[in-house]
Design an enzyme around this catalytic site. Structure first.
Site, PDB file in Angstrom:
ATOM      1  CB  SER A 153      -3.794  32.067 -56.302  1.00  0.00           C
ATOM      2  OG  SER A 153      -3.619  32.315 -54.916  1.00  0.00           O
TER       3      SER A 153
ATOM      4  CG  ASP B 233       1.570  31.851 -48.697  1.00  0.00           C
ATOM      5  OD1 ASP B 233       2.245  32.775 -49.188  1.00  0.00           O
ATOM      6  OD2 ASP B 233       0.325  31.862 -48.682  1.00  0.00           O
TER       7      ASP B 233
ATOM      8  N   GLY C 114      -4.268  40.681 -47.165  1.00  0.00           N
ATOM      9  CA  GLY C 114      -4.305  40.727 -48.621  1.00  0.00           C
ATOM     10  C   GLY C 114      -5.485  39.972 -49.186  1.00  0.00           C
TER      11      GLY C 114
END
Length: 462
Positions: free
Chosen positions: A174, A325, A102
């Site tokens: 972000s 995360d 990603g």
């Protein structure tokens, strides 16, 4: 093929070598590619995410060589004139393969407009179902021309670069904001970026801004991190950079030492608290200390050593808005805490490689007590777990977190997509077995873990 984990109450011992931070390395490589001249980045990585980023940059004409323990990067204008084929990326085809990274997708979609021809960004089959409408809309507002079906990869980006101007983007991820910031210095007009709603993952944006400044790019940031001003027509400056250790990878070894009597040295990790290292997930060090894990300083090496004969972990109350995360591995630890842990602001954790909140609810199959309350996850510690089959959803963090939890469950657990850990921590399986944990991927014939196995068809939750 599955990852098999046999639980144990026994002690673990030995050494774990902490790899370099992929967060820093992604940004350093991208920024070095934009800087005319030679940059030296100290610290190598075998993570597939970084490998895909390197392949993409090479296909855009950036020369990247490994010399000793460093990447030597010759940056400058993106050009596809030289034939390059690297991990699915091809300069001749104008094709950038981001795999399942990603970060690579979000950073390089806008930057592809700086190339000398139309560029197509694509990825692994299941990854092509990942929608990035918010980022594409923002890039379009800045003047980037692109084509995409259903706002998912493959995305065709036209050359010409950004015009600039004012753009607003949700603060959900972000990486969307970082992708805009990395592109903005190369616009023809001043760019102002406004964050809509709550800004999640602020430490990762802070890292992007600091590293941009290290490579000579100017960014003005408001005190609340919701407004950014970037001057147009800037030129990045080549630099030297040393990549710090990856707290996100060290987290799984530290979690294992929290669940077992331990004497384990973490080679390369010197920080024992968040204030001692530059990493967006450094708070994990504070979290495990608060839960009762002793992070000692090894006299001979100066590195962190964990030594104890068994722990009672304390429950913890955490806001996961800045550190999404870390939710999987902290959830695994909380299952063994003496009390109830509460995790707030977890909604955006569902937008990662999988719905990680839902994925960690599989600990209930082992006897854990987890309650998904939408924006909050509540975990109550239990006395013991029992092994069971689970799915990793081909998500590296989910796989490693569930596997570590399963090492304390009685009996055997099995996890699907056993190679997912290679995306971010290729040494995970070897590292865990080296200290005495019982994990394996049964081979098919003579094939090893890395030699065979199908790709996941799991549809990403995001």
């Amino acid at each position: 093929m599955q990852l098999t984990v046999s639980g144990s109450q026994g002690a673990i011992a030995g050494e774990l070598t902490v790899p370099v931070s992929k967060y820093h390395l992604h940004r350093a490589l991208v920024l070095a590619s934009l800087a005319p001249g030679r940059s030296v980045i100290r610290g190598l990585s075998e993570t597939r995410q970084v490998v895909w980023t390197i392949g993409v940059l090479r296909a855009l004409g950036t020369r990247i060589e490994v010399v000793g323990d460093s990447y030597v990067v010759d940056g400058g204008p993106y050009s596809t004139r030289e034939p390059v084929v690297d991990h699915g990326s091809s300069s001749a085809e104008g094709l950038l393969n981001v795999g399942s990274s990603g970060t690579t997708l979000y950073f390089m979609t806008g930057l592809a407009s700086l190339a000398d021809r139309p560029i197509t960004l694509t990825g692994m089959k299941y990854f092509r179902r990942r929608p990035i409408k918010a980022l594409l809309d923002a890039l379009g507002t800045l003047g980037v021309r692109y084509e995409s079906t259903d706002d998912c990869p493959p995305i065709v980006v036209q050359p010409g670069g950004p015009e600039g101007g004012h753009v607003a983007i949700p603060g959900t991820l972000s990486q969307w904001l970082s992708g805009l910031l990395l592109l903005a210095p190369f616009a023809r007009r001043e760019t102002t970026i406004e964050v809509l709603g709550e800004l999640n993952e602020q430490p990762y944006v802070d890292l992007t801004v600091r590293m941009m400044r290290h490579f000579g790019l100017e960014v003005e940031v408001s005190d609340d991190w919701r407004h950014y001003t970037v001057k147009p027509g800037q030129t990045a400056r080549p630099a030297e950079y040393s990549v710090p250790p990856d707290i996100g990878s060290a987290a799984f070894g530290l979690a294992a030492t929290a669940l077992h009597p331990s004497d384990v040295l973490f080679r390369g990790l010197h920080a024992r608290a968040s204030g001692e290292t530059d990493h967006p997930e450094a708070e994990f060090l504070d979290i495990v200390r608060a839960m009762g894990l002793p992070l000692l300083r090894d006299d001979a090496t100066g590195c962190v050593r964990v030594r104890h004969d068994g722990l009672t972990l304390a429950p913890i109350d955490l806001d996961f808005q800045p550190i999404p995360d870390l939710l999987p591995v902290v959830s695994a630890l909380a299952c063994f805490a003496d009390g109830t842990s509460r995790f707030h602001n977890v909604a955006h954790v569902r937008l990662k490689e999988s719905d990680r909140v839902n994925a960690m609810l599989q600990l209930v199959k082992l006897g854990g007590k987890l309650d998904d309350r939408g924006s909050e996850l509540v975990v109550t510690g239990v006395d013991s777990l029992v092994g069971a089959p689970m799915s990793s959803f081909n998500d590296h963090r989910v796989l490693m977190s569930l596997a570590v939890a399963a090492t304390r469950a009685s009996g055997q657990s099995r996890l699907t997509y056993p190679r997912a850990y290679r995306i971010s921590y290729p040494a995970f399986l070897d590292a865990m077995t080296a200290v005495g944990l019982d994990m394996s991927v049964p081979s098919r014939g003579a094939a090893s873990d890395g030699a065979r196995g199908g790709r996941s068809r799991q549809v990403l939750a995001s």
